[in-house]
Enzyme design. Structure first.
Site, PDB file in Angstrom:
ATOM      1  N   LYS A 219       6.852 -25.046  -4.671  1.00 19.58           N
ATOM      2  CA  LYS A 219       7.545 -26.334  -4.763  1.00 19.58           C
ATOM      3  C   LYS A 219       7.950 -26.827  -3.379  1.00 19.58           C
ATOM      4  CE  LYS A 219       9.873 -29.893  -6.054  1.00 19.58           C
ATOM      5  NZ  LYS A 219      11.205 -29.816  -6.642  1.00 19.58           N
ATOM      6  N   HIS A 322      22.739 -33.750  -5.463  1.00 22.31           N
ATOM      7  CA  HIS A 322      22.207 -33.597  -4.111  1.00 22.31           C
ATOM      8  C   HIS A 322      23.304 -33.454  -3.065  1.00 22.31           C
ATOM      9  CE1 HIS A 322      17.979 -33.762  -5.025  1.00 22.31           C
ATOM     10  NE2 HIS A 322      18.296 -34.637  -5.956  1.00 22.31           N
TER      11      HIS A 322
END
Length: 570
Positions: A219, A322
């Site tokens: 990823k 985030h």
């Protein structure tokens, strides 16, 4: 002697047959049975006074001589392979046969032998689907796995180590130590699982180390630095080791724009996460990559479908996931750049056109792990209401649209990640990871979840009651979710390099391992079943309007959805 009964009486007794139609939950989606494998008058059904009894529908054949372990009778299958009525025979945790079950000594056309060693699951009036596959998992907490299982998912792929801040934001398990510990934990969970390693590196050695440690994919995430150099290096390593690469691109366009990222792909196959962009990616035009032949584009479920509440909830989610601060103007600007109603509306339509191929969750990181299936069918329903019948439909039904959408969380993620040999559809030889539904609750609340041919979860009433149905009725783990049955009924997907190196023995785990395969040049957008469209996509940098082959893609947000409050009063 033969007798005639009405279609209604037949459907009530054995479920719908060829030509009958079924509504899916409270949506406007209607399927029509394309084929029935039964022999009329020779249907098998379990129960008092029914057919599956000794000398009638049950033969004297032992398991050793070919009788199946389990028969699911008269189920209405919804699958990419078709919408049909059949008996399904299971042996050794896999689908052994599809067709007509019974006793070959007394009945014609039997290809599924029911014997004294055969268990029966009544599929009459029920829908059977392949277990769902969520390919965008942040492994933030282990409790996600039970939540996913109870919703009808049987395979999860992603990364993480728990509620570490790297995992809260990114779907990767970094390094061989963490990969090993995570795989060792999987013996406790009734779920097929695969791990993605961290792909953000400009040199091959660290990535190769993770693949050999058991990562079945890599990823690339912008929070770790998705630069052109990292993209190129990760794809090169993936090509050498036959694992898929998933990418979350550079929202801030710091290391380049979408064109630079596309150039770094060099035509190589890649799975692009939340390709619309609200979940992250080049602002405002990452959605362009959904038209490329080498890109497999997917959505995460918080933007599925576009509703009047979508924009408002996304800003808060993004700040949390985030590690952003509402008191820092730059963080707020970063968040606002990602949430665009124009691209989210276009995403609805691109799904309906088959240009977006996969739907996943983004679990606890701007996505809901238990709502992959619900959100998929809500999107399909919204598109039918707003766009009408698809041109590919051939009858007075929604069969093509239904196949297109079920592919998004079954066969297409399985193909993208190299496991379609084992899961993703109802076909002979594949794992018996199956979900049974009442049509009125289709996509919302499963009736039974089988993992490797064993019942792993189901709604169940009071265990002290005299029958199984008294309240409180709720989802509970079944025998397939306990003890050594977990390891026998589910698998861990790893790289071929890890499997051939004896990883299972090295880690001392009981759960079996299967290697992913054919994840690179052998597949691409054209491999996505019913979702292989490659329109030329453009985004206006000022207005964010999206066009596909010159046509403006826009739709109104939904104010009401099916499969919602009506099903969740309690």
């Amino acid at each position: 002697m033969p007798a005639k009964i009405s279609r209604a009486a037949y459907a009530d007794m054995y479920g719908p047959t060829t030509g009958d139609k079924v509504r899916l939950a409270d949506t406007e989606l209607f399927i029509e049975v394309e084929k029935d494998f039964t022999t009329y008058g020779e249907e098998v059904k379990f129960g008092g006074g029914k057919v599956i009894r000794d000398g009638m529908g049950q033969s004297q054949v032992s398991r050793a001589d070919g009788a199946v372990d389990t028969v699911i009778t008269n189920a209405l299958v919804i699958d990419v392979t078709g919408i049909y009525k059949a008996d399904i025979g299971l042996r050794d945790g896999r689908i052994a046969a599809i067709g007509k079950a019974g006793n070959p000594d007394t009945q014609p056309g039997v290809n599924i032998i029911v014997g004294p060693g055969t268990e029966a699951i009544a599929g009459e009036g029920k829908i059977l689907t392949a277990g769902g596959f969520d390919a965008h998992i942040h492994f933030i907490c282990p409790q996600q796995i039970e939540e996913a299982l109870m919703s009808g998912l049987t395979t999860m792929l992603g990364g993480g180590t728990g509620p570490a801040h790297g995992t809260l934001a990114t779907t990767c398990t970094p390094g061989s130590f963490h990969i090993g510990r995570m795989i060792q934990s999987f013996d406790a969970f009734p779920m097929n699982i695969g791990l993605a390693g961290k792909g953000n590196a400009s040199l091959p050695a660290p990535l190769i180390e993770m693949i050999k440690a058991g990562a079945c994919a890599m990823k690339l995430h912008e929070d770790w630095g998705t630069t052109p150099a990292a993209i190129d290096n990760c794809l090169a390593v993936a090509d050498d080791h036959d694992v898929q690469v998933m990418i979350h691109t550079d929202t801030l366009n710091e290391s380049g724009f979408v064109e630079n990222t596309i150039a770094a792909f060099k035509g190589r196959t890649i799975h692009a996460f939340h390709t619309e962009g609200a979940g992250g990616g080049h602002a405002p035009d990452i959605i362009k990559v959904a038209g490329l032949p080498n890109v497999i584009p997917s959505s995460t479920n918080p933007t599925r479908p576009y509703t009047v509440n979508t924009i408002a909830e996304h800003l808060d989610m993004l700040m949390v996931c985030h590690h952003l601060s509402p008191s820092i103007p730059e963080d707020v600007a970063f968040a606002e750049s990602r949430i665009r109603k124009e691209t989210i509306a276009a995403e609805d339509i691109l799904h309906d056109l088959g240009a977006f191929s996969i739907i996943s969750s983004d679990s606890q990181a701007m996505g809901r792990v238990g709502e992959v299936i619900i959100r998929t069918w809500q999107t399909a329903d919204k598109m039918k209401r707003q766009r009408g019948k698809l041109p590919e439909e051939t009858g007075d039904n929604d069969n093509f649209r239904v196949k297109r959408y079920i592919a998004k969380y079954t066969i297409n993620p399985a193909i993208a990640h190299g496991v379609s040999k084992h899961i993703g559809s109802i076909e002979v030889g594949k794992r018996a990871d199956l979900v049974l539904w009442n049509p009125a609750f289709f996509g919302v609340k499963p009736e039974m979840i089988l993992l490797g041919g064993t019942i792993a979860a189901a709604p169940m009433g009071d265990p002290n009651a005299s029958i199984p149905t008294p309240q409180p009725m709720h989802y509970r783990p079944m025998f397939g979710a306990y003890g050594k049955a977990i390891a026998a009924s589910s698998v861990t997907f790893v790289s071929e390099a890890a499997l051939s190196d004896g990883l299972q023995q090295k880690l001392g785990v009981e759960k079996g391992m299967l290697a992913v395969e054919n994840t690179r040049s052998g597949i691409g957008k054209k491999a996505m079943v019913f979702n292989d469209a490659t329109p030329h996509i453009e985004v206006d940098p000022e207005t964010y309007e999206v066009r596909a082959d010159g046509e403006l893609l826009t739709c109104e947000p939904a104010t009401v959805l099916p499969m919602a409050q009506r099903y969740f009063l309690f």
